[in-house]
Design a protein around this motif. Sequence first.
Motif, PDB file in Angstrom:
ATOM      1  N   HIS A  16     111.455  37.374  -6.712  1.00  0.00           N
ATOM      2  CA  HIS A  16     111.281  38.644  -7.423  1.00  0.00           C
ATOM      3  C   HIS A  16     110.912  38.445  -8.889  1.00  0.00           C
ATOM      4  CE1 HIS A  16     112.869  40.777  -3.960  1.00  0.00           C
ATOM      5  NE2 HIS A  16     113.916  39.977  -3.957  1.00  0.00           N
ATOM      6  N   GLU A  17     111.213  37.269  -9.435  1.00  0.00           N
ATOM      7  CA  GLU A  17     110.961  37.026 -10.857  1.00  0.00           C
ATOM      8  C   GLU A  17     110.764  35.538 -11.087  1.00  0.00           C
ATOM      9  OE1 GLU A  17     113.141  37.705 -15.218  1.00  0.00           O
ATOM     10  OE2 GLU A  17     114.183  38.166 -13.341  1.00  0.00           O
ATOM     11  N   VAL A  18     109.829  35.196 -11.962  1.00  0.00           N
ATOM     12  CA  VAL A  18     109.580  33.806 -12.333  1.00  0.00           C
ATOM     13  C   VAL A  18     110.128  33.571 -13.732  1.00  0.00           C
ATOM     14  CG1 VAL A  18     107.829  32.047 -12.751  1.00  0.00           C
ATOM     15  CG2 VAL A  18     107.515  33.691 -10.897  1.00  0.00           C
ATOM     16  N   VAL A  19     110.982  32.566 -13.890  1.00  0.00           N
ATOM     17  CA  VAL A  19     111.579  32.259 -15.189  1.00  0.00           C
ATOM     18  C   VAL A  19     111.322  30.801 -15.525  1.00  0.00           C
ATOM     19  CG1 VAL A  19     113.379  34.010 -14.978  1.00  0.00           C
ATOM     20  CG2 VAL A  19     113.809  31.711 -14.131  1.00  0.00           C
ATOM     21  N   CYS A  20     111.396  30.489 -16.817  1.00  0.00           N
ATOM     22  CA  CYS A  20     111.144  29.121 -17.280  1.00  0.00           C
ATOM     23  C   CYS A  20     112.417  28.281 -17.323  1.00  0.00           C
ATOM     24  CB  CYS A  20     110.496  29.156 -18.664  1.00  0.00           C
ATOM     25  SG  CYS A  20     108.896  30.000 -18.701  1.00  0.00           S
ATOM     26  N   PHE A  21     113.567  28.906 -17.075  1.00  0.00           N
ATOM     27  CA  PHE A  21     114.835  28.186 -17.125  1.00  0.00           C
ATOM     28  C   PHE A  21     115.807  28.865 -16.173  1.00  0.00           C
ATOM     29  CE2 PHE A  21     114.367  31.202 -20.580  1.00  0.00           C
ATOM     30  CZ  PHE A  21     115.427  32.062 -20.367  1.00  0.00           C
ATOM     31  N   TYR A  22     116.882  28.155 -15.851  1.00  0.00           N
ATOM     32  CA  TYR A  22     117.876  28.734 -14.956  1.00  0.00           C
ATOM     33  C   TYR A  22     118.530  29.953 -15.604  1.00  0.00           C
ATOM     34  CZ  TYR A  22     117.889  24.824 -11.649  1.00  0.00           C
ATOM     35  OH  TYR A  22     117.539  23.909 -10.705  1.00  0.00           O
ATOM     36  N   PRO A  23     118.697  31.024 -14.861  1.00  0.00           N
ATOM     37  CA  PRO A  23     119.447  32.164 -15.404  1.00  0.00           C
ATOM     38  C   PRO A  23     120.929  31.810 -15.486  1.00  0.00           C
ATOM     39  CG  PRO A  23     118.920  32.535 -13.095  1.00  0.00           C
ATOM     40  CD  PRO A  23     118.210  31.274 -13.496  1.00  0.00           C
ATOM     41  N   PRO A  24     121.714  32.523 -16.301  1.00  0.00           N
ATOM     42  CA  PRO A  24     123.156  32.250 -16.372  1.00  0.00           C
ATOM     43  C   PRO A  24     123.801  32.429 -14.999  1.00  0.00           C
ATOM     44  CG  PRO A  24     122.468  33.692 -18.167  1.00  0.00           C
ATOM     45  CD  PRO A  24     121.309  33.596 -17.227  1.00  0.00           C
ATOM     46  N   MET A  25     124.373  31.351 -14.463  1.00  0.00           N
ATOM     47  CA  MET A  25     124.988  31.436 -13.142  1.00  0.00           C
ATOM     48  C   MET A  25     125.933  30.261 -12.929  1.00  0.00           C
ATOM     49  SD  MET A  25     121.961  30.203 -10.553  1.00  0.00           S
ATOM     50  CE  MET A  25     121.287  28.541 -10.622  1.00  0.00           C
ATOM     51  N   VAL A  26     126.792  30.410 -11.920  1.00  0.00           N
ATOM     52  CA  VAL A  26     127.679  29.328 -11.488  1.00  0.00           C
ATOM     53  C   VAL A  26     127.092  28.749 -10.203  1.00  0.00           C
ATOM     54  CG1 VAL A  26     129.987  28.717 -10.714  1.00  0.00           C
ATOM     55  CG2 VAL A  26     129.693  30.436 -12.506  1.00  0.00           C
ATOM     56  N   PRO A  27     126.596  27.483 -10.218  1.00  0.00           N
ATOM     57  CA  PRO A  27     126.012  26.901  -8.999  1.00  0.00           C
ATOM     58  C   PRO A  27     127.028  26.835  -7.866  1.00  0.00           C
ATOM     59  CG  PRO A  27     125.446  25.600 -10.935  1.00  0.00           C
ATOM     60  CD  PRO A  27     126.496  26.582 -11.367  1.00  0.00           C
ATOM     61  N   VAL A  28     126.593  27.231  -6.685  1.00  0.00           N
ATOM     62  CA  VAL A  28     127.447  27.198  -5.499  1.00  0.00           C
ATOM     63  C   VAL A  28     126.964  26.131  -4.523  1.00  0.00           C
ATOM     64  CG1 VAL A  28     128.295  28.521  -3.528  1.00  0.00           C
ATOM     65  CG2 VAL A  28     128.028  29.642  -5.747  1.00  0.00           C
ATOM     66  N   VAL A  29     125.653  26.100  -4.290  1.00  0.00           N
ATOM     67  CA  VAL A  29     125.066  25.136  -3.360  1.00  0.00           C
ATOM     68  C   VAL A  29     123.800  24.565  -3.987  1.00  0.00           C
ATOM     69  CG1 VAL A  29     124.059  24.780  -1.079  1.00  0.00           C
ATOM     70  CG2 VAL A  29     125.954  26.372  -1.349  1.00  0.00           C
ATOM     71  N   VAL A  30     123.627  23.254  -3.881  1.00  0.00           N
ATOM     72  CA  VAL A  30     122.412  22.593  -4.346  1.00  0.00           C
ATOM     73  C   VAL A  30     121.823  21.813  -3.177  1.00  0.00           C
ATOM     74  CG1 VAL A  30     121.402  20.954  -5.969  1.00  0.00           C
ATOM     75  CG2 VAL A  30     123.322  22.391  -6.686  1.00  0.00           C
ATOM     76  N   GLY A  31     120.543  22.058  -2.892  1.00  0.00           N
ATOM     77  CA  GLY A  31     119.892  21.373  -1.783  1.00  0.00           C
ATOM     78  C   GLY A  31     118.636  20.653  -2.229  1.00  0.00           C
ATOM     79  N   TYR A  32     118.367  19.488  -1.612  1.00  0.00           N
ATOM     80  CA  TYR A  32     117.180  18.702  -1.923  1.00  0.00           C
ATOM     81  C   TYR A  32     116.369  18.472  -0.656  1.00  0.00           C
ATOM     82  CZ  TYR A  32     119.187  17.490  -6.482  1.00  0.00           C
ATOM     83  OH  TYR A  32     119.705  17.541  -7.742  1.00  0.00           O
ATOM     84  N   GLY A  33     115.048  18.432  -0.836  1.00  0.00           N
ATOM     85  CA  GLY A  33     114.168  18.082   0.271  1.00  0.00           C
ATOM     86  C   GLY A  33     113.052  17.194  -0.237  1.00  0.00           C
ATOM     87  N   ALA A  34     112.759  16.108   0.477  1.00  0.00           N
ATOM     88  CA  ALA A  34     111.739  15.151   0.040  1.00  0.00           C
ATOM     89  C   ALA A  34     110.504  15.266   0.915  1.00  0.00           C
ATOM     90  CB  ALA A  34     112.288  13.733   0.088  1.00  0.00           C
TER      91      ALA A  34
END
Length: 239
Positions: A16-34
């Motif tokens: 819905h929106e493109v930002v240049c940095f992470y918005p203020p939030m508390v990370p819950v899940v982080v996922g990686y894909g190669a």
Amino acid sequence: ELATPTGVALLVNLVHEVVCFYPPMVPVVVGYGAGSKDFKVVPNVLRIVVGEPLDYGLLRDEVCVLETNLDDVTGEVIGHTVDRLLSEGVRDVCIVPMFTKKNRPGHIVKVIVDKEDVERISRILMEETGTLGVRIIPCSRYILAREIISAEIDTESGKETIRLKVAKDSKGKILQIKPEYEDIKRLAEKLNKPLREVTKLIIENIRAIKSSEKTTNNENYGEYRKLQKLEDEEKDKSN
């Protein structure tokens, strides 16, 4: 290519929106894909962070800041330029004193504008000041919602209508209320009293109105007692 057609289609429909940095939030899940392709400059890895937003009650706004350096124009030209820019609908203008090369005194003109007005206002800056270049700085900012309301106060000459600027956060909480300067000035001239005295009179009038009373546009005055903060600030200035 850094994205597949399927990946781009997902982004277009889910974002819905493109930002240049992470918005203020508390990370819950982080996922990686190669990915299978190896790049020489950057790793072929995608990271997705899911988090719970931190709501500080502030609104986001996207504007541009225009800047130019002046060292060969008169104060009259700068003053006229400020008036012209404000009449053209810019968000704000400020003038910053500086020293340029060879220790010549000069000024930095800073103008906050909407993105769609960048080229038009840059042209006006060049025409009015003779500057040969204007810097364009895209800028994100946090702001409060602003609203102008009307209120009636009692003075020695009778009832007078003044405008109040009310600043609220995104949850509707009032953080600041301030009488409009032009109305304070008008009353000071009409009553032949100092500006600070009229400001204090306006604040005392509004604070005296009970929460059940309303402004001329039917806004409840209960919350407007936060004017106490403004009155305290005025007292600090006078001291």
